[in-house]
Design a protein around this motif. Sequence first.
Motif, PDB file in Angstrom:
ATOM      1  N   GLN A   1     -41.788  -5.273  19.614  1.00 54.01           N
ATOM      2  CA  GLN A   1     -42.415  -4.335  20.533  1.00 54.01           C
ATOM      3  C   GLN A   1     -42.002  -4.629  21.971  1.00 54.01           C
ATOM      4  OE1 GLN A   1     -46.581  -4.806  19.365  1.00 54.01           O
ATOM      5  NE2 GLN A   1     -46.448  -2.813  18.356  1.00 54.01           N
ATOM      6  N   LYS A   2     -42.626  -3.939  22.891  1.00 55.80           N
ATOM      7  CA  LYS A   2     -42.300  -4.118  24.298  1.00 55.80           C
ATOM      8  C   LYS A   2     -42.620  -5.537  24.739  1.00 55.80           C
ATOM      9  CE  LYS A   2     -43.009   0.729  25.569  1.00 55.80           C
ATOM     10  NZ  LYS A   2     -43.814   1.662  26.382  1.00 55.80           N
ATOM     11  N   GLU A   3     -42.001  -5.949  25.829  1.00 58.43           N
ATOM     12  CA  GLU A   3     -42.168  -7.288  26.398  1.00 58.43           C
ATOM     13  C   GLU A   3     -41.758  -8.369  25.403  1.00 58.43           C
ATOM     14  OE1 GLU A   3     -46.209  -7.533  27.602  1.00 58.43           O
ATOM     15  OE2 GLU A   3     -46.062  -5.888  29.045  1.00 58.43           O
ATOM     16  N   GLU A   4     -40.818  -8.004  24.518  1.00 60.01           N
ATOM     17  CA  GLU A   4     -40.242  -8.948  23.556  1.00 60.01           C
ATOM     18  C   GLU A   4     -41.282  -9.582  22.641  1.00 60.01           C
ATOM     19  OE1 GLU A   4     -37.903 -11.735  25.663  1.00 60.01           O
ATOM     20  OE2 GLU A   4     -36.401 -10.268  26.289  1.00 60.01           O
ATOM     21  N   LYS A   5     -42.349  -8.872  22.360  1.00 61.07           N
ATOM     22  CA  LYS A   5     -43.353  -9.365  21.412  1.00 61.07           C
ATOM     23  C   LYS A   5     -42.879  -9.067  19.996  1.00 61.07           C
ATOM     24  CE  LYS A   5     -47.324  -8.902  24.504  1.00 61.07           C
ATOM     25  NZ  LYS A   5     -48.644  -8.245  24.720  1.00 61.07           N
ATOM     26  N   LYS A   6     -42.953 -10.072  19.147  1.00 61.75           N
ATOM     27  CA  LYS A   6     -42.480  -9.923  17.773  1.00 61.75           C
ATOM     28  C   LYS A   6     -43.627 -10.154  16.798  1.00 61.75           C
ATOM     29  CE  LYS A   6     -37.727 -11.235  18.814  1.00 61.75           C
ATOM     30  NZ  LYS A   6     -36.605 -12.158  18.500  1.00 61.75           N
ATOM     31  N   ILE A   7     -43.667  -9.321  15.776  1.00 57.80           N
ATOM     32  CA  ILE A   7     -44.706  -9.402  14.753  1.00 57.80           C
ATOM     33  C   ILE A   7     -44.034  -9.388  13.389  1.00 57.80           C
ATOM     34  CG2 ILE A   7     -46.791  -8.319  13.810  1.00 57.80           C
ATOM     35  CD1 ILE A   7     -47.139  -6.897  16.472  1.00 57.80           C
TER      36      ILE A   7
ATOM     37  N   GLN B   1     -51.796 -25.496  11.442  1.00 58.30           N
ATOM     38  CA  GLN B   1     -51.128 -26.499  12.270  1.00 58.30           C
ATOM     39  C   GLN B   1     -49.733 -26.763  11.733  1.00 58.30           C
ATOM     40  OE1 GLN B   1     -53.347 -30.109  12.559  1.00 58.30           O
ATOM     41  NE2 GLN B   1     -53.287 -30.059  14.786  1.00 58.30           N
ATOM     42  N   GLY B   2     -48.782 -26.834  12.602  1.00 58.21           N
ATOM     43  CA  GLY B   2     -47.403 -27.088  12.174  1.00 58.21           C
ATOM     44  C   GLY B   2     -46.624 -25.832  11.906  1.00 58.21           C
ATOM     45  N   HIS B   3     -47.268 -24.674  11.962  1.00 56.43           N
ATOM     46  CA  HIS B   3     -46.556 -23.412  11.730  1.00 56.43           C
ATOM     47  C   HIS B   3     -46.341 -22.714  13.063  1.00 56.43           C
ATOM     48  CE1 HIS B   3     -46.868 -23.597   7.369  1.00 56.43           C
ATOM     49  NE2 HIS B   3     -48.081 -24.079   7.567  1.00 56.43           N
ATOM     50  N   GLY B   4     -45.110 -22.480  13.432  1.00 53.22           N
ATOM     51  CA  GLY B   4     -44.783 -21.844  14.705  1.00 53.22           C
ATOM     52  C   GLY B   4     -44.577 -20.370  14.553  1.00 53.22           C
ATOM     53  N   GLY B   5     -43.866 -19.810  15.496  1.00 51.38           N
ATOM     54  CA  GLY B   5     -43.600 -18.389  15.502  1.00 51.38           C
ATOM     55  C   GLY B   5     -42.426 -18.032  14.636  1.00 51.38           C
ATOM     56  N   PRO B   6     -41.925 -16.793  14.766  1.00 48.83           N
ATOM     57  CA  PRO B   6     -40.797 -16.337  13.953  1.00 48.83           C
ATOM     58  C   PRO B   6     -39.543 -17.157  14.155  1.00 48.83           C
ATOM     59  CG  PRO B   6     -41.904 -14.499  15.051  1.00 48.83           C
ATOM     60  CD  PRO B   6     -42.474 -15.743  15.618  1.00 48.83           C
ATOM     61  N   GLU B   7     -39.310 -17.653  15.420  1.00 49.62           N
ATOM     62  CA  GLU B   7     -38.087 -18.418  15.650  1.00 49.62           C
ATOM     63  C   GLU B   7     -38.106 -19.721  14.874  1.00 49.62           C
ATOM     64  OE1 GLU B   7     -40.055 -17.235  17.961  1.00 49.62           O
ATOM     65  OE2 GLU B   7     -38.897 -15.695  19.022  1.00 49.62           O
ATOM     66  N   GLU B   8     -39.274 -20.428  14.920  1.00 49.45           N
ATOM     67  CA  GLU B   8     -39.369 -21.692  14.186  1.00 49.45           C
ATOM     68  C   GLU B   8     -39.248 -21.454  12.687  1.00 49.45           C
ATOM     69  OE1 GLU B   8     -42.536 -25.374  13.615  1.00 49.45           O
ATOM     70  OE2 GLU B   8     -42.765 -23.950  15.259  1.00 49.45           O
ATOM     71  N   GLU B   9     -39.811 -20.345  12.214  1.00 47.44           N
ATOM     72  CA  GLU B   9     -39.702 -20.035  10.788  1.00 47.44           C
ATOM     73  C   GLU B   9     -38.250 -19.810  10.380  1.00 47.44           C
ATOM     74  OE1 GLU B   9     -41.198 -16.619   7.627  1.00 47.44           O
ATOM     75  OE2 GLU B   9     -41.874 -16.594   9.709  1.00 47.44           O
TER      76      GLU B   9
ATOM     77  N   TYR C   1     -41.913  -8.188   3.725  1.00 50.12           N
ATOM     78  CA  TYR C   1     -42.022  -8.537   5.142  1.00 50.12           C
ATOM     79  C   TYR C   1     -41.470  -7.396   5.991  1.00 50.12           C
ATOM     80  CZ  TYR C   1     -42.386 -13.275   3.208  1.00 50.12           C
ATOM     81  OH  TYR C   1     -42.750 -14.380   2.492  1.00 50.12           O
ATOM     82  N   LEU C   2     -42.201  -7.074   7.036  1.00 54.96           N
ATOM     83  CA  LEU C   2     -41.740  -6.088   8.011  1.00 54.96           C
ATOM     84  C   LEU C   2     -41.695  -6.781   9.376  1.00 54.96           C
ATOM     85  CD1 LEU C   2     -41.275  -2.857   8.325  1.00 54.96           C
ATOM     86  CD2 LEU C   2     -43.471  -2.971   9.474  1.00 54.96           C
ATOM     87  N   TYR C   3     -40.493  -6.853   9.960  1.00 58.95           N
ATOM     88  CA  TYR C   3     -40.307  -7.490  11.260  1.00 58.95           C
ATOM     89  C   TYR C   3     -40.349  -6.413  12.336  1.00 58.95           C
ATOM     90  CZ  TYR C   3     -38.816 -11.675   8.743  1.00 58.95           C
ATOM     91  OH  TYR C   3     -38.768 -12.778   7.934  1.00 58.95           O
TER      92      TYR C   3
ATOM     93  N   GLU D   1     -38.875   0.383  16.504  1.00 58.47           N
ATOM     94  CA  GLU D   1     -39.527  -0.920  16.644  1.00 58.47           C
ATOM     95  C   GLU D   1     -39.345  -1.799  15.414  1.00 58.47           C
ATOM     96  OE1 GLU D   1     -43.193   0.397  19.617  1.00 58.47           O
ATOM     97  OE2 GLU D   1     -43.580   0.043  17.484  1.00 58.47           O
ATOM     98  N   VAL D   2     -38.910  -1.202  14.305  1.00 58.03           N
ATOM     99  CA  VAL D   2     -38.692  -1.965  13.073  1.00 58.03           C
ATOM    100  C   VAL D   2     -37.314  -2.621  13.151  1.00 58.03           C
ATOM    101  CG1 VAL D   2     -38.504  -1.855  10.568  1.00 58.03           C
ATOM    102  CG2 VAL D   2     -40.169  -0.420  11.753  1.00 58.03           C
ATOM    103  N   THR D   3     -37.279  -3.941  13.152  1.00 61.19           N
ATOM    104  CA  THR D   3     -36.009  -4.656  13.285  1.00 61.19           C
ATOM    105  C   THR D   3     -35.453  -5.134  11.951  1.00 61.19           C
ATOM    106  OG1 THR D   3     -37.192  -6.747  13.673  1.00 61.19           O
ATOM    107  CG2 THR D   3     -36.578  -5.429  15.606  1.00 61.19           C
ATOM    108  N   LYS D   4     -36.323  -5.374  10.973  1.00 61.25           N
ATOM    109  CA  LYS D   4     -35.829  -5.912   9.703  1.00 61.25           C
ATOM    110  C   LYS D   4     -36.850  -5.666   8.607  1.00 61.25           C
ATOM    111  CE  LYS D   4     -34.058 -10.211   7.642  1.00 61.25           C
ATOM    112  NZ  LYS D   4     -33.829 -11.660   7.863  1.00 61.25           N
ATOM    113  N   LEU D   5     -36.362  -5.375   7.401  1.00 58.04           N
ATOM    114  CA  LEU D   5     -37.184  -5.259   6.195  1.00 58.04           C
ATOM    115  C   LEU D   5     -36.674  -6.285   5.189  1.00 58.04           C
ATOM    116  CD1 LEU D   5     -37.146  -1.361   5.913  1.00 58.04           C
ATOM    117  CD2 LEU D   5     -39.039  -2.751   6.743  1.00 58.04           C
ATOM    118  N   LYS D   6     -37.588  -6.997   4.570  1.00 55.99           N
ATOM    119  CA  LYS D   6     -37.179  -8.085   3.683  1.00 55.99           C
ATOM    120  C   LYS D   6     -38.206  -8.252   2.580  1.00 55.99           C
ATOM    121  CE  LYS D   6     -36.513 -13.102   3.921  1.00 55.99           C
ATOM    122  NZ  LYS D   6     -36.601 -14.273   4.810  1.00 55.99           N
ATOM    123  N   PHE D   7     -37.778  -8.744   1.428  1.00 57.63           N
ATOM    124  CA  PHE D   7     -38.732  -9.059   0.368  1.00 57.63           C
ATOM    125  C   PHE D   7     -38.294 -10.317  -0.379  1.00 57.63           C
ATOM    126  CE2 PHE D   7     -35.595  -7.239  -2.393  1.00 57.63           C
ATOM    127  CZ  PHE D   7     -35.851  -7.748  -3.654  1.00 57.63           C
TER     128      PHE D   7
END
Length: 570
Positions: free
Chosen positions: A262-268, A484-492, A257-259, A245-251
């Motif tokens: 999960q199931k149903e294309e939910k991203k955290i 306000q003005g902050h979207g999800g991972p795609e917008e980031e 940051y831990l990307y 479930e871990v897609t990316k590690l970044k600092f």
Amino acid sequence: MLSRLMSGSSRSLEREYSCTVRLLDDSEYTCTIQRDAKGQYLFDLLCHHLNLLEKDYFGIRFVDPDKQRHWLEFTKSVVKQLRSQPPFTMCFRVKFYPADPAALKEEITRYLVFLQIKRDLYHGRLLCKTSDAALLAAYILQAEIGDYDPGKHPEGYSSKFQFFPKHSEKLEKKIAEIHKTELSGQTPATSELNFLRKAQTLETYGVDPHPCKDVSGNAAFLAFTPFGFVVLQGNKRVHFIKWNEVTKLKFEGKTFYLYVSQKEEKKIILTYFAPTPEACKHLWKCGIENQAFYKLEKSSQVRTVSSSNLFFKGSRFRYSGRVAKEVMESSAKIKREPPEIHRAGMVPSRSCPSITHGPRLSSVPRTRRRAVHISIMEGLESLRDSAHSTPVRSSSHGDTFLPHVRGSRADSNERVAVIADEAYSPADSMLPTPVAEHSLELMLLSRQINGATCSIEEEKESEASTPTAAEMEALGGELRALCQGHGGPEEEQVNKFVLSVLRLLLVTMGLLFVLLLLLIILTESDLDIAFFRDIRQTPEFEQFHYQYFCPLRRWFACKIRSVVSLLIDT
């Protein structure tokens, strides 16, 4: 001639460095390495000394002058990595805990892993309930002193051993009772194997904790285990994420940051703050190595990972070893006579003592004992009056971890797994982190507002601290206004790409401006500097000056005069 030979010998001595590596039984191995010797050379020397073939689970750890821990990289020079004055001191430790230590091919490998887990138990990294603690300690007793003998082992003999940071008389009696009645006849190898099988079922098996703080400023410990990524907070495991479930590690700086996908294309995106940028980079590298070791099928699938944004080079790292599946396949092919094992027995050790000859903890030197006591008690103040050295409430892998590995998931309303009655605070991992304090409820609510799922066993501290519906609505309104003005991972990701392009344009324009300024100084100024004079006297520059620059200058002057005259007429 003699002086030349002496100078040559002195130069060769200067290129040699003394290295001392402390082994898992606290004995020391000393060797000499060349200045350009790679980490792999030193590691191979150690494994040859230990007669170890299943060596991929182990590594060499050192501490730099800034007190930051590191794993020695085998593809780089030892001297350049340590950055300290010789003689060099390092430690031989388990780097990748085997998912099933009982399945290891050779007894020598199991013995070394046993020593590592025994050390984890002593330093408070391996937590368990009292009954499990007594059984583990009894296995250690059986392995070290053999069967109970009334003539050699008087009443209270188990109190001479130091298995945990703190003991109680009740626990010591339980350890002695199990040793006397249940383990008679077990050889050291059998006791060590049973110890490994029991330890492997505990929640904190394989945990090498990294102290951090979450977005609300709450203290947490991050760890990478054979099963996935774990976050321990307070006395609970607040996150457990499988490796697939871990897609990316970044600092970036102190931020890790831990990307997670999960199931149903939910991203955290989980965010944590390390004490220093160096600690954050070490955490990131450990994560990259553990993910590659446990997740990949072949080492040929390993790729170089970068922590940077597009166009700007950041930290780049590549795991250089074999993966777990390859190690198991290679171990199955080992065919040799089992090597002789020289067990440490009852030799006292500095950091993980076996037996003492007086009051508890007396085998540890006075200064070391004080340091251990202070380090433990800073994070576990409430243990001063406690009767237990280890937590009394726990869940095993069979109840918590393994269902995740098999793919089942707990309900979001289920209580988070409790691993201890006291805060998880390993003695060797206490580091201050200057992060502003906020409430845990704000963090959890903000994740719900932003669409983050709580299906990774996230729960509030207690029902008493849960806000009412009106308070939740008020807090939600404040957080929505703040976010306000902050979207999800795609917008980031889009925003970061745009920022990278803008930075690239700014750097390009800056370079062009500097070149233009230098050209004007060369052609228009009267500075008589040797550097400028040499450039001006070259035929290429004279040709450029008369055939291109002068006509361009006249054209610009003509245009400027026409614009000025047009402005005057209007």
